[in-house]
Design an enzyme around this catalytic site. Structure first.
Site, PDB file in Angstrom:
ATOM      1  CB  ILE A 161     -10.103  -3.670  17.605  1.00 28.16           C
ATOM      2  CG1 ILE A 161     -10.465  -2.629  18.667  1.00 28.16           C
ATOM      3  CG2 ILE A 161     -10.443  -5.069  18.094  1.00 28.16           C
ATOM      4  CD1 ILE A 161      -9.785  -2.838  20.021  1.00 28.16           C
ATOM      5  CD  GLN A 171       3.666  -4.954  10.622  1.00 26.88           C
ATOM      6  OE1 GLN A 171       4.396  -3.962  10.560  1.00 26.88           O
ATOM      7  NE2 GLN A 171       3.153  -5.389  11.756  1.00 26.88           N
ATOM      8  CB  CYS A 183      -0.944   0.000   1.197  1.00 24.61           C
ATOM      9  SG  CYS A 183      -0.101  -0.088   2.798  1.00 24.61           S
ATOM     10  NE  ARG A 229       8.443   0.381   0.730  1.00 25.31           N
ATOM     11  CZ  ARG A 229       9.272   1.418   0.889  1.00 25.31           C
ATOM     12  NH1 ARG A 229      10.081   1.787  -0.090  1.00 25.31           N
ATOM     13  NH2 ARG A 229       9.315   2.069   2.029  1.00 25.31           N
TER      14      ARG A 229
END
EC number: 1.2.1.70
Length: 416
Positions: free
Chosen positions: A190, A112, A50, A52
């Site tokens: 959440i 991530q 999202c 790069r």
């Protein structure tokens, strides 16, 4: 051999443009094959997230790769070019290592991205667009990212609200393997909290939400139990940790409800983390014994301290990526020298084979043996010294003493 990295990211382009140059998972396999066909080595990897989209190629022409990207997405050069960045050789290697280590991320040091780069590499291998150089580059990159994680504190401190909430819970309970968690809300924050909790081996999770269907969808992924907001009083006494983030304009947990739950728990401590704005938990809950209430402001102060810590760690990480990128280029150069030696040997052997065959033919036709051998030796000598002689002559004419000296050393002319 020339490594090229071309990309666009959150620092250079708007979300709108990033969406236009992104590659969907169902198309990236064919896209990598198409991109690889535009390189001389057939090697290419596309990293598309999202934040790069980056193209890594071996032996590719920069202008040709950019043209391919624009053609693939049907975009005008004038719209894309100002937002692109490109790196070559060692800087391309270092860039990939920085990306995989989280040094180029929106959230410094986030873990991530390493998983996303690994996934992109795996897809490239499936597409058949990985060979020796790209394979070695990405394998080295994964080792460097691991080295950065283990030798620096880049990922030790929480810098997202979700991660900070779970880190606080870990700090207070030391281990989450026996704790029961109640999550209130089912939005993105959440969901991230649930992921971090699952990664840390939490005993059980219950997700309460206004819409039960939304909670059930999230619970399937994390092995949690879904309930409605109305059921919270029944589940609250069992919760060691409560983390809440809804869009409710009014508090969901009042002092009375929490007080009743604590009595049922026989005053075992309860950690409550309110990361909603406006607040989901009445501030008076903090007055209760055995209730430890933290708000989003408390988390932000932790995050600010931790970000400063990460920046210090990032300086160490930058040194690691710098050093490792140069070491990789040393390997690339050694590979190039091996290729050059192989080509030179093959060329010399081809000359030898050609002249020997010619000499054998002459002998078979009754030629004088001594004369044939002398002619073979002369022709072989002339063929082998032709290129070095030309190089020596050119260096002398140009007055290039440095090249001349290197040639003399290579040819063994300066040996006593």
């Amino acid at each position: 051999m020339s490594l090229v990295a071309i990309g666009i990211n959150h620092k250079t382009a708007t979300v709108d443009l990033r969406e236009k140059v992104a590659f969907s998972p169902d198309k990236i396999h064919d896209a990598m094959k198409s991109l690889a066909s535009r390189t001389r080595s057939g090697e290419a990897v596309i990293v598309s997230t999202c934040n790069r989209t980056e193209l890594y190629c071996n032996n590719g022409d920069e202008a040709d790769i950019i043209e391919w990207l624009e053609e693939y997405h049907g975009l005008d050069h004038k719209d894309v070019a100002p937002c692109l960045y490109n790196y070559h050789g060692q800087t391309a290697v270092k860039h990939l290592m920085r990306v995989a280590s989280g040094l180029d991320s929106l959230i410094l040091g986030e873990p991530q991205i390493l998983g996303q780069v690994k996934q992109a590499f795996a897809k490239a291998k499936e597409a058949g667009t990985v060979a020796l150089t790209i394979d070695r580059l990405f394998q080295n990159t994964f080792s460097v990212a691991k080295k950065v994680r283990t030798e620096t504190e880049i990922g030790a401190a929480a810098v997202s609200v979700a991660f900070a909430a779970v880190s606080m819970a870990k700090h207070i309970f030391s281990s989450l393997s026996t704790t029961k968690v109640l999550l209130i809300g089912a939005g993105e924050t959440i969901e991230l909290v649930a992921k971090h909790l699952k990664d840390n081996g939490v005993a059980s999770m219950v997700v309460a939400n206004r819409t039960l269907e939304r909670a059930q969808g999230m619970c399937e992924e994390f092995g949690a139990t879904a309930i409605t907001l109305a059921q919270i009083p029944d589940y609250l006494p069992k919760a060691d940790i409560v983390i809440s983030s809804t869009a409710s304009p009014l508090p969901i947990l009042g002092k009375g409800m929490v007080e009743k739950a604590l009595k049922q728990r026989r005053h075992q401590p309860m950690l409550l983390v309110d990361i909603a704005v406006p607040r989901d938990i009445e501030p008076e809950v903090a007055d209760l014994d055995d209730a430890f209430l933290y708000t989003v402001d408390d988390l932000h102060s932790i995050i600010e301290q931790n970000m400063a810590s990460r920046k210090e760690a990032a300086e160490q990480a930058e040194l690691i990526t710098e050093e490792q990128s140069y070491l990789f280029m040393d390997w690339v150069r050694s590979l190039e020298s091996v290729d050059s030696i192989r080509e030179y040997r093959n060329q010399s052997m081809a000359i030898k084979d050609e002249l020997v065959e010619r000499a054998l033919n002459k002998l078979a036709q009754g030629g004088d043996t001594e004369q044939v051998l002398i002619e073979l030796a002369n022709r072989l000598t002339n063929k082998l010294i032709h290129a070095p002689t030309q190089a020596l002559t050119a260096a002398s004419r140009q007055g290039d003493l440095n090249t001349l000296g290197q040639l003399r050393t290579a040819l063994g002319l300066d040996k006593n």
